[in-house]
Structures are given as structure tokens and as C-alpha cells.
Design an enzyme around this catalytic site. Structure first.
Site, short mmCIF file in Angstrom:
data_model
loop_
_atom_site.label_atom_id
_atom_site.label_comp_id
_atom_site.label_asym_id
_atom_site.label_seq_id
_atom_site.Cartn_x
_atom_site.Cartn_y
_atom_site.Cartn_z
N HIS A 197 -1.40 1.86 6.89
CA HIS A 197 -2.00 1.74 5.57
C HIS A 197 -2.08 3.14 4.97
O HIS A 197 -2.48 4.09 5.63
CB HIS A 197 -3.40 1.13 5.63
CG HIS A 197 -4.04 0.99 4.27
ND1 HIS A 197 -3.57 0.12 3.33
CD2 HIS A 197 -5.08 1.66 3.70
CE1 HIS A 197 -4.31 0.23 2.22
NE2 HIS A 197 -5.23 1.16 2.42
N CYS B 193 0.81 -1.23 0.00
CA CYS B 193 0.00 0.00 0.00
C CYS B 193 0.84 1.26 0.00
O CYS B 193 0.46 2.25 -0.65
CB CYS B 193 -0.96 -0.01 1.18
SG CYS B 193 -0.15 0.20 2.80
N ASP C 131 -8.45 3.94 -3.57
CA ASP C 131 -7.49 2.99 -3.01
C ASP C 131 -7.17 1.90 -4.02
O ASP C 131 -8.06 1.15 -4.44
CB ASP C 131 -8.05 2.37 -1.73
CG ASP C 131 -6.98 1.76 -0.84
OD1 ASP C 131 -6.02 1.19 -1.39
OD2 ASP C 131 -7.09 1.86 0.39
#
Length: 243
Positions: free
Chosen positions: A88, A50, A103
Site C-alpha cells: 500500500h 493506491c 491518503d
């Protein structure tokens, strides 16, 4: 490029750029900068986790003129267990005074479109998602996904912008922390038109229309699948550390 183009772009990204933790597993220690991330994923045709995938997408959106910022989130397990606070990374996009989470770095849980922060549910081949306001020490908003007919919190996030220093903090914690899920074994995942493919050092799983087929892998098959299904060439040194 317009806001309406983002779902197609997110889907194409998810099918092209794998979620993979090879650098974590081989303990590659290099400062994270947006330029280094670009070189790794675009020039070297790699994937990432991420804190690499979403900053790359953020950088692209910013170049296209979108109003975006990188923000930090905390993954939630079992509703009340908060794992590795703020590690994250995702993207907050503002479009015509409306805010969305974009995302592309959450493994197989891609919404494949901007998720509005109004509470509206969005649906893709990976499931149904929504964002709601919460009051927690970890942030003011929760990204949720329907699982087995109920909404589960995936992560909680704040809208405060973060920078490259935060990316490096997240990298160091994910690489070294005993609770990190990504420093235990190798994982590669990529979406397909009708599902996903997942490779570990033990198995290769194809999910097609919600049906899974799994086969065990050895060293040679792992190398072949990594190169031909994920586009990542494996050196002997990498193989020795991974399998």
C-alpha cells in the site's frame, strides 16, 4: 493553495477519481512512472489503485510546494494477518513540524483530510480515524479506524521515503500474487456527497446516508454504469476480460 484547503481537495478527488482495478484485471503491464500515472488518470480520465492514486496526489502536492514523501504501508486483516507487505502506498506530509498521512487511495476508507500523527482522532462521512505508534516488523505507525465501536488497524507504515522502483514492486505483487484481493474480480468505487457507489461484475451498490441499495448487473448494464457513473469507456476487449 494552503494546508487548510486539503480536506476540500481530498473530498473532490474522492468524488472525481474512482478507485478501480481494470488494468490489473486485463493484465496491462506497463512500468509505473509518475508521468505515466498522470497520463492515465488525467489525460485518459481513468482511476486506479493506491500505487497510482496516491503518487498522483503526492506529485500534485509537491508541485504546490508542500513537504511530502511517498511511503509504503502494509494492509492488516483481522488484526494479526499482514497481507502483501509494503504494497500500500500513501503520502506523508510535514506542515509546521507536524506530520500527517494524506491518503486518497484506500477505496471507501478515505479520511477526507490529513490525519495527524499525534494520535488525534479525525472524523468524516466515512468514519473516524487516528494514527498511533506501534512496534512491528512492518513499520512504526498504525492507521486505525473505528468499526462497531472499536479501533481496528487498517495499515501499518514506515516513514522512510520510497521511489518509483517501489511502486513497480507493489504493482507486480498486487497484479500477480495469489493473496492479492485485486486480481480476482473487477472493482470500481467512488465517493459521493452522501455516500459512495460501487460496481463489480455482479452488482452495482449505492450507499446513501449509510443505507445500501444493490442491483444485479449484466454485461450491458456493467458497460453503461462504468461509462456513465464512473466516466470510464469500455472497449469490447476489456469487457470480454472483465465480465
Amino acid at each position: 493553495m494552503t494546508f487548510a484547503d486539503l480536506p476540500a481537495l481530498q473530498f473532490q478527488f474522492a468524488k472525481t477519481v474512482p478507485f478501480e482495478n481494470i488494468d490489473i484485471m486485463v493484465q496491462k503491464n506497463e512500468d509505473l512512472t509518475l508521468e505515466n500515472i498522470r497520463k492515465k488518470i488525467i489525460d485518459q480520465k481513468r482511476g486506479g489503485v493506491c500505487y497510482e492514486l496516491n503518487p498522483l496526489f503526492y506529485s500534485f502536492l509537491k508541485q504546490q510546494g508542500f513537504d511530502v514523501r511517498m511511503v509504503a504501508a502494509t494492509i492488516v486483516h483481522d488484526q494479526d494477518h499482514h497481507d502483501l507487505v509494503g504494497t500500500h502506498i500513501t503520502t506523508l506530509l510535514t506542515q509546521e513540524e507536524n506530520r500527517y498521512i494524506v491518503d486518497v487511495g484506500f477505496g471507501g476508507n478515505h479520511a477526507l483530510q490529513p490525519i495527524p500523527m499525534t494520535g488525534e482522532t479525525v472524523t468524516s462521512l466515512t468514519g473516524e480515524y487516528r494514527i498511533r505508534e506501534v512496534q512491528t516488523p512492518f513499520g512504526e505507525y498504525a492507521m486505525q479506524k473505528y468499526r462497531d465501536g472499536k479501533l481496528d488497524i487498517q495499515y501499518i507504515f514506515s516513514t522512510e521515503p520510497i521511489d518509483e522502483a517501489h511502486l513497480n514492486m507493489a504493482k507486480d505483487r498486487i497484479t500477480d500474487h495469489t493473496d492479492s484481493p485485486f486480481n480476482k474480480s473487477v472493482l470500481l468505487n467512488k465517493l459521493t456527497d452522501d455516500g459512495s457507489i460501487t460496481l463489480t461484475n455482479q452488482s452495482f451498490t449505492i450507499t446513501r446516508n449509510n443505507r445500501k441499495t444493490r442491483q444485479e448487473v449484466d454485461r450491458d448494464l456493467f458497460k453503461q454504469l462504468c461509462e456513465h457513473r464512473f466516466g470510464i469507456p469500455m472497449t469490447e476487449k476489456m469487457l470480454q476480460l472483465l465480465v
